[in-house]
Every structure is written in structure tokens, then in C-alpha cells.
Design a protein around this motif. Structure first.
Motif, PDB file in Angstrom:
ATOM      1  N   SER A  19       0.733  -1.211   0.169  1.00 27.49           N
ATOM      2  CA  SER A  19       0.136  -0.028  -0.097  1.00 27.49           C
ATOM      3  C   SER A  19       0.898   1.172   0.020  1.00 27.49           C
ATOM      4  O   SER A  19       0.548   2.379  -0.634  1.00 27.49           O
ATOM      5  CB  SER A  19      -0.915  -0.114   1.183  1.00 27.49           C
ATOM      6  OG  SER A  19      -1.852  -1.210   0.900  1.00 27.49           O
ATOM      7  N   GLU A  20       1.867   1.105   0.756  1.00 28.08           N
ATOM      8  CA  GLU A  20       2.836   2.622   1.004  1.00 28.08           C
ATOM      9  C   GLU A  20       3.812   2.583  -0.410  1.00 28.08           C
ATOM     10  O   GLU A  20       3.941   3.790  -0.777  1.00 28.08           O
ATOM     11  CB  GLU A  20       3.865   2.296   2.053  1.00 28.08           C
ATOM     12  CG  GLU A  20       4.772   3.206   2.284  1.00 28.08           C
ATOM     13  CD  GLU A  20       5.689   2.850   3.181  1.00 28.08           C
ATOM     14  OE1 GLU A  20       6.905   3.441   3.205  1.00 28.08           O
ATOM     15  OE2 GLU A  20       5.363   2.007   4.537  1.00 28.08           O
ATOM     16  N   HIS A  21       3.678   1.354  -1.172  1.00 29.69           N
ATOM     17  CA  HIS A  21       4.713   1.846  -2.380  1.00 29.69           C
ATOM     18  C   HIS A  21       4.007   1.531  -3.784  1.00 29.69           C
ATOM     19  O   HIS A  21       4.422   2.193  -5.046  1.00 29.69           O
ATOM     20  CB  HIS A  21       5.813   0.880  -2.384  1.00 29.69           C
ATOM     21  CG  HIS A  21       6.879   1.016  -1.448  1.00 29.69           C
ATOM     22  ND1 HIS A  21       6.558   0.716   0.020  1.00 29.69           N
ATOM     23  CD2 HIS A  21       8.078   1.638  -1.445  1.00 29.69           C
ATOM     24  CE1 HIS A  21       7.747   0.947   0.671  1.00 29.69           C
ATOM     25  NE2 HIS A  21       8.526   1.417  -0.103  1.00 29.69           N
ATOM     26  N   GLN A  22       2.945   1.083  -3.851  1.00 28.94           N
ATOM     27  CA  GLN A  22       2.112   0.766  -5.055  1.00 28.94           C
ATOM     28  C   GLN A  22       2.106   2.033  -6.032  1.00 28.94           C
ATOM     29  O   GLN A  22       1.842   1.866  -7.245  1.00 28.94           O
ATOM     30  CB  GLN A  22       0.835  -0.190  -4.859  1.00 28.94           C
ATOM     31  CG  GLN A  22      -0.298   0.637  -4.481  1.00 28.94           C
ATOM     32  CD  GLN A  22      -1.520  -0.404  -4.322  1.00 28.94           C
ATOM     33  OE1 GLN A  22      -1.284  -1.259  -3.309  1.00 28.94           O
ATOM     34  NE2 GLN A  22      -2.684  -0.159  -5.050  1.00 28.94           N
ATOM     35  N   HIS A  23       1.747   3.097  -5.773  1.00 28.22           N
ATOM     36  CA  HIS A  23       1.293   4.187  -6.497  1.00 28.22           C
ATOM     37  C   HIS A  23       2.519   4.942  -7.057  1.00 28.22           C
ATOM     38  O   HIS A  23       2.482   6.055  -7.474  1.00 28.22           O
ATOM     39  CB  HIS A  23       0.359   5.038  -5.738  1.00 28.22           C
ATOM     40  CG  HIS A  23      -0.833   4.410  -5.577  1.00 28.22           C
ATOM     41  ND1 HIS A  23      -1.604   3.976  -6.305  1.00 28.22           N
ATOM     42  CD2 HIS A  23      -1.516   4.225  -4.268  1.00 28.22           C
ATOM     43  CE1 HIS A  23      -2.814   3.326  -5.984  1.00 28.22           C
ATOM     44  NE2 HIS A  23      -2.566   3.372  -4.754  1.00 28.22           N
ATOM     45  N   MET A  24       3.941   4.743  -6.445  1.00 28.64           N
ATOM     46  CA  MET A  24       4.965   5.205  -6.923  1.00 28.64           C
ATOM     47  C   MET A  24       5.289   4.881  -8.365  1.00 28.64           C
ATOM     48  O   MET A  24       5.116   3.734  -8.704  1.00 28.64           O
ATOM     49  CB  MET A  24       6.335   4.738  -6.015  1.00 28.64           C
ATOM     50  CG  MET A  24       5.912   5.001  -4.347  1.00 28.64           C
ATOM     51  SD  MET A  24       7.342   4.254  -3.339  1.00 28.64           S
ATOM     52  CE  MET A  24       8.845   5.112  -4.392  1.00 28.64           C
ATOM     53  N   PRO A  25       5.860   5.795  -9.033  1.00 32.45           N
ATOM     54  CA  PRO A  25       6.392   5.422 -10.280  1.00 32.45           C
ATOM     55  C   PRO A  25       7.570   4.344 -10.187  1.00 32.45           C
ATOM     56  O   PRO A  25       8.577   4.643  -9.327  1.00 32.45           O
ATOM     57  CB  PRO A  25       6.887   6.908 -10.890  1.00 32.45           C
ATOM     58  CG  PRO A  25       6.086   7.739 -10.000  1.00 32.45           C
ATOM     59  CD  PRO A  25       6.043   7.263  -8.800  1.00 32.45           C
ATOM     60  N   GLY A  26       7.734   3.362 -10.837  1.00 33.98           N
ATOM     61  CA  GLY A  26       8.849   2.473 -10.997  1.00 33.98           C
ATOM     62  C   GLY A  26       8.651   1.701  -9.562  1.00 33.98           C
ATOM     63  O   GLY A  26       9.929   1.537  -8.948  1.00 33.98           O
ATOM     64  N   ALA A  27       7.556   1.418  -8.857  1.00 29.14           N
ATOM     65  CA  ALA A  27       7.560   0.895  -7.521  1.00 29.14           C
ATOM     66  C   ALA A  27       8.127  -0.555  -7.050  1.00 29.14           C
ATOM     67  O   ALA A  27       8.288  -0.674  -6.296  1.00 29.14           O
ATOM     68  CB  ALA A  27       5.950   0.826  -7.071  1.00 29.14           C
ATOM     69  N   LEU A  28       8.390  -1.075  -8.375  1.00 32.08           N
ATOM     70  CA  LEU A  28       8.762  -2.588  -7.865  1.00 32.08           C
ATOM     71  C   LEU A  28       9.916  -2.638  -7.072  1.00 32.08           C
ATOM     72  O   LEU A  28      10.074  -3.199  -6.014  1.00 32.08           O
ATOM     73  CB  LEU A  28       8.964  -3.435  -9.181  1.00 32.08           C
ATOM     74  CG  LEU A  28       9.313  -4.763  -8.991  1.00 32.08           C
ATOM     75  CD1 LEU A  28       8.306  -5.601  -8.167  1.00 32.08           C
ATOM     76  CD2 LEU A  28       9.445  -5.596 -10.227  1.00 32.08           C
ATOM     77  N   MET A  29      11.315  -2.063  -7.549  1.00 28.15           N
ATOM     78  CA  MET A  29      12.180  -1.894  -6.971  1.00 28.15           C
ATOM     79  C   MET A  29      12.223  -1.456  -5.352  1.00 28.15           C
ATOM     80  O   MET A  29      12.589  -1.996  -4.510  1.00 28.15           O
ATOM     81  CB  MET A  29      13.525  -1.163  -7.758  1.00 28.15           C
ATOM     82  CG  MET A  29      14.213  -2.271  -8.972  1.00 28.15           C
ATOM     83  SD  MET A  29      14.652  -3.694  -8.669  1.00 28.15           S
ATOM     84  CE  MET A  29      16.047  -3.289  -8.131  1.00 28.15           C
TER      85      MET A  29
END
Length: 159
Positions: A19-29
Motif C-alpha cells: 500500500s505504501e509503495h504501489q502508487h510510486m512510479p517504478g514501484a517494484l524495486m
């Protein structure tokens, strides 16, 4: 990194990190790093949840996790020993040090000793080239490591 007690605890932590990371661009790494920093490894069981949140296939998540040597897919031992395999360290004897570690620990890279004390990993530069060969135990870097120094690190980790 904390020990996880239950699958429910693991799922809650993963859900919060996703939830904290999923909306970041390029979130996977950044997400994979956050999971490993928080949990200690990236569980294979999380690939589907990660993929769904980031609109990626399980294969894409698996491909990234397995491509980068930094990511673990299993819980590490109490201590993580990394031996530098970069050119400077190789020229100063890290290959012999690596063979010594594997023999003493009776493991290969990405494996954990039978007593769960030490997970052995390769690393491709610790930024300690002037003091090659270098080893990192947990978060501490050691330079000019000899077989005897390595034995001492192993004994201390097992104590």
C-alpha cells in the motif's frame, strides 16, 4: 528486520508495504527493497500479491527478484555474511576466502548453515577496494580479511 510469527503477520506487513509503495512510479524495486529490509527476504508467496498491486505478472516479479543477487527468497540465518567478488577483491584473494568460507560453513552462496547461524552471500562491491579482500557480516564491513579473520567472524556469529 524482525522475526515473523505467523502467516497472518506476514500478510499484514506485506499489505502495508505494498500500500505504501504501489502508487510510486517504478514501484517494484523500492517495494522489493522495503520488503527485504522489513521482513528479511522477499517470500515467493508474495509475488502474486505484488504483481496484482503493480499490474505485473508473477513471472515479471519473479524475474526481477531472481535477477538481482541482493534479494533473498528465503528467511536468512541470524547473521548474513557477504564476501566481495569484485575485481579488486578477487585480485587480493577473495576466491580462496570464498572457498574457505564455503568449506567451513558447509554451504554455498544463498544458503544458510544447518544451525541457522549464517547465510552466505556474494556481493559485487562493498566499496572497500583499498582494503581488499572485503567481507561484510550483517552491516559491518571488514577489510584485508584472511582465512583466520574469517574463522573468527564465524566463531563470533555462532557464539
Amino acid at each position: 528486520m524482525q522475526d515473523l510469527e505467523t502467516k497472518q503477520d506476514l500478510d499484514l506487513r506485506l499489505g502495508a508495504l505494498i500500500s505504501e509503495h504501489q502508487h510510486m512510479p517504478g514501484a517494484l524495486m523500492p517495494l522489493l527493497h522495503a520488503i527485504q529490509d522489513n521482513i528479511g527476504y522477499v517470500p515467493e508467496s508474495s509475488y502474486s500479491q505484488i504483481g496484482k498491486a503493480l499490474s505485473l505478472s508473477v513471472a515479471e516479479v519473479h524475474g526481477v527478484v531472481t535477477f538481482y543477487h541482493h534479494f533473498r527468497t528465503h528467511k536468512p540465518g541470524r547473521h548474513v555474511m557477504q564476501i566481495c567478488r569484485a575485481e579488486s577483491c578477487q585480485s587480493m584473494g577473495s576466491e580462496a576466502l570464498e572457498a574457505h568460507a564455503k568449506k567451513c560453513l558447509n554451504v554455498d552462496y544463498h544458503q544458510t548453515t544447518s544451525d541457522d547461524a549464517i547465510t552466505l552471500e556474494a556481493v559485487y562491491c562493498l566499496g572497500n577496494c583499498a582494503l581488499s579482500p572485503a567481507v561484510m557480516m550483517d552491516e559491518e564491513v571488514y577489510g584485508r580479511v584472511s582465512a583466520e579473520d574469517l574463522d573468527a567472524l564465524i566463531a563470533e556469529a555462532r557464539a
